[in-house]
Design an enzyme around this catalytic site. Structure first.
Site, short mmCIF file in Angstrom:
data_model
loop_
_atom_site.label_atom_id
_atom_site.label_comp_id
_atom_site.label_asym_id
_atom_site.label_seq_id
_atom_site.Cartn_x
_atom_site.Cartn_y
_atom_site.Cartn_z
N PRO A 275 1.27 -0.22 3.45
CA PRO A 275 0.88 -1.81 3.39
C PRO A 275 1.94 -2.40 2.62
CG PRO A 275 -0.17 -0.19 1.66
CD PRO A 275 0.60 0.83 2.59
N CYS A 276 2.51 -3.63 3.20
CA CYS A 276 3.42 -4.21 2.70
C CYS A 276 3.29 -5.86 2.57
CB CYS A 276 4.76 -4.33 3.52
SG CYS A 276 5.35 -2.40 3.76
N GLN A 277 1.82 -6.45 2.64
CA GLN A 277 1.79 -7.63 2.33
C GLN A 277 2.36 -8.42 1.34
OE1 GLN A 277 -0.43 -5.01 2.66
NE2 GLN A 277 -2.35 -5.62 3.77
#
Length: 517
Positions: A81-83
């Protein structure tokens, strides 16, 4: 490490470990290609879907597991996850990205400085110490961030109460509803509020002080980052552990994907992987150019460990046209990061036109009654364009879908040229139809909470099919590779779950095919 036994010598079958596995976008693509996949996933809804789909899953935080737990895994895949990197405003995304790049550089220096170390155990100890320091720094930041978040919630609650008190005071002063609304809009600019009332002025001053505290807490949280900053380092550490830990065997291949903003991270990864003797490539892929009925871009990192061969991996070749503003573009994508080179002496298959929503749904309807027949339609997005919420994006049925997000169930389907909804429940995509736009099989057994979010977060299986075949089967001739893709795509569309499995816990590691325990 031996591959899975097959009746024919080609292509080889691999045992894949998928980190942050989601509902199974990559897994179902690997399944139709004949590979075995085990995923690690923490989200309960995604685990419920995986269970119904028969996908082998360890439930939990990736950080609770280690590469050493799965010595028989031959391929590592995942989409951490790289939001954080795409956060708008205040430069928060840029700061989080820079922080991750600094951590990667520290790991790389530890790996590089021990390449020629005569004692493998001592070299591993030095690399592991570098990781433990990073891990501890991130842990302390997470602890501090939790404290700051609690303070922020308390201040927000106080600010809300103060706002209500200001509203009541304005009403007691005889202000009209319109005046109250306008004055409340200007609370953060008290100099614009020309009201001579000591009680009102005191309330506004306290509100301003709370706003100042809240701004400082927000800045502090941006500085600390969040847990996703550490999660994006996990795949790299698993690769390093399997490559440098004494007694371990390196992964034969690595495939990682995420949003375009993560491409600098993948570039930094490749420098470490080069030191670890991998062949690598990064590529920005437009999903519609691989037959996905949706415009979406994904940043992909691909790597193989092929002995003495250190040449860069070739790019994945697209099969369909690029879609752009209502037009199909047959030429190369301006955003492709690597050139597309033809195999010497052979002609490529002609590039096909992109696939529309209408065509994708019509084809999927052969395999499930849940994919329904509709008259011509226009999809009105839940999102505004150009920063204007009222200016909703629109795509007609004979175009690819806009990017499928976790809000896909909120999109409206209207009659073309109007704002009038289609009749009944045809005005919304159901879960099967939304999944088809992401190229999941029509019969995929979606389950658990927030299915729209599961679908929106997933890697499109058809895109995964192309990338997996490209990285894991490089020795196939062009015609054999094309036939392999054609068969895989047809099997992907017709795929149905064969079994139901329960998610595993960490205590279930013993006896698992990947653990050797």
């Amino acid at each position: 490490m031996s591959h899975i036994e097959t009746d024919s010598p080609s292509p080889a079958r691999y045992r894949i470990l998928d980190l942050f596995a989601g509902p199974g976008g990559l897994d179902v693509a690997a399944d139709v290609l004949g590979h075995e996949v085990t995923g690690i996933e923490w989200d309960a809804g995604a685990c419920a879907t995986r269970a119904k789909a028969g996908m082998d899953t360890f439930k939990g935080d990736v950080r609770e597991y280690r590469a050493a737990f799965f010595p028989h895994a031959q391929v590592l895949t995942g989409g951490p996850p790289c939001q954080t990197f795409t956060v708008a405003g205040h430069g928060a995304g840029r700061r989080a990205l820079d922080q991750v790049l600094r951590y990667i550089d520290r790991l790389h220096r530890a790996v590089r400085d021990t390449v020629d170390h005569p004692d493998a155990s001592a070299a591993w100890a030095k690399v592991f110490r570098a990781w433990r320091k990073i891990h501890e720094e991130l842990r302390l930041k997470e602890v501090e961030a939790r404290t700051v978040k609690a303070e922020k919630r308390a201040v927000e609650q106080s600010r809300t109460r103060q706002r209500k008190a200001i509203r009541k005071r304005l009403e007691d002063m005889g202000k009209s509803p319109e005046q109250v609304k306008e004055l409340l809009k200007n609370l953060e600019e008290p100099t614009a509020l020309e009201i001579r009332d000591d009680e009102f002025a005191g309330l506004v001053k306290e509100f301003g002080e709370l706003t100042g505290v809240l701004d400082k807490l927000r800045d502090k949280l941006e500085e600390l980052g969040d847990e996703r900053t550490g999660l994006v380092l996990q795949p790299l550490w698993w690769i390093i552990e399997r490559s440098r830990r004494p007694g371990s065997v390196p992964f034969e291949a690595v495939i990682l994907e995420q949003v375009p903003a993560v491409m600098p991270v993948w570039h930094a990864y490749t420098e470490v992987l080069d030191t670890l003797e991998y062949r690598t490539a990064t590529q920005l892929l437009h999903t519609e150019t691989f037959g996905v009925p949706q415009t979406r871009r994904r940043a992909v990192l691909m790597a193989r460990r092929d002995g003495s061969d250190r040449t860069p991996l070739p790019p994945v070749k697209r099969t369909h046209e690029l879609y752009h503003r209502g037009k199909s573009l047959a030429g190369p994508s301006p955003s492709d990061t690597l050139p597309v080179e033809d195999a010497e002496g052979e002609d490529d298959r002609p590039i096909e036109k992109w696939i529309s929503m209408e065509k994708a749904l019509e084809s999927a309807g052969r395999f499930s009654a849940d994919v329904r027949t509709r008259p011509p339609f226009t999809v009105v997005s839940n999102y505004g364009t150009g920063g204007k919420p009222e200016d909703r994006g629109r795509r007609d049925h004979d175009m690819p879908s806009a990017t499928v997000t976790g809000k896909v169930s909120r999109n409206r389907l209207v009659h073309p040229g109007t704002d009038r909804n289609l009749d009944g429940d045809l005005a919304r995509f159901n879960k099967a139809e939304a999944g088809v736009l992401q190229t999941f099989p029509a019969a995929y057994p979606w389950d658990g909470n927030d299915i729209s979010q599961q679908i929106g977060n997933a890697v499109p299986p058809r895109l995964a099919l192309h990338v997996l075949r490209h990285v894991l089967e490089p020795g196939l001739g062009k015609k054999e590779a094309e036939a392999r893709l054609d068969t895989g795509i047809e099997e992907l569309m017709s795929w149905k779950p064969r079994r139901t499995v329960s998610p595993r816990e960490q205590r279930d590691l013993k006896g698992h095919p990947l653990t050797g325990r």
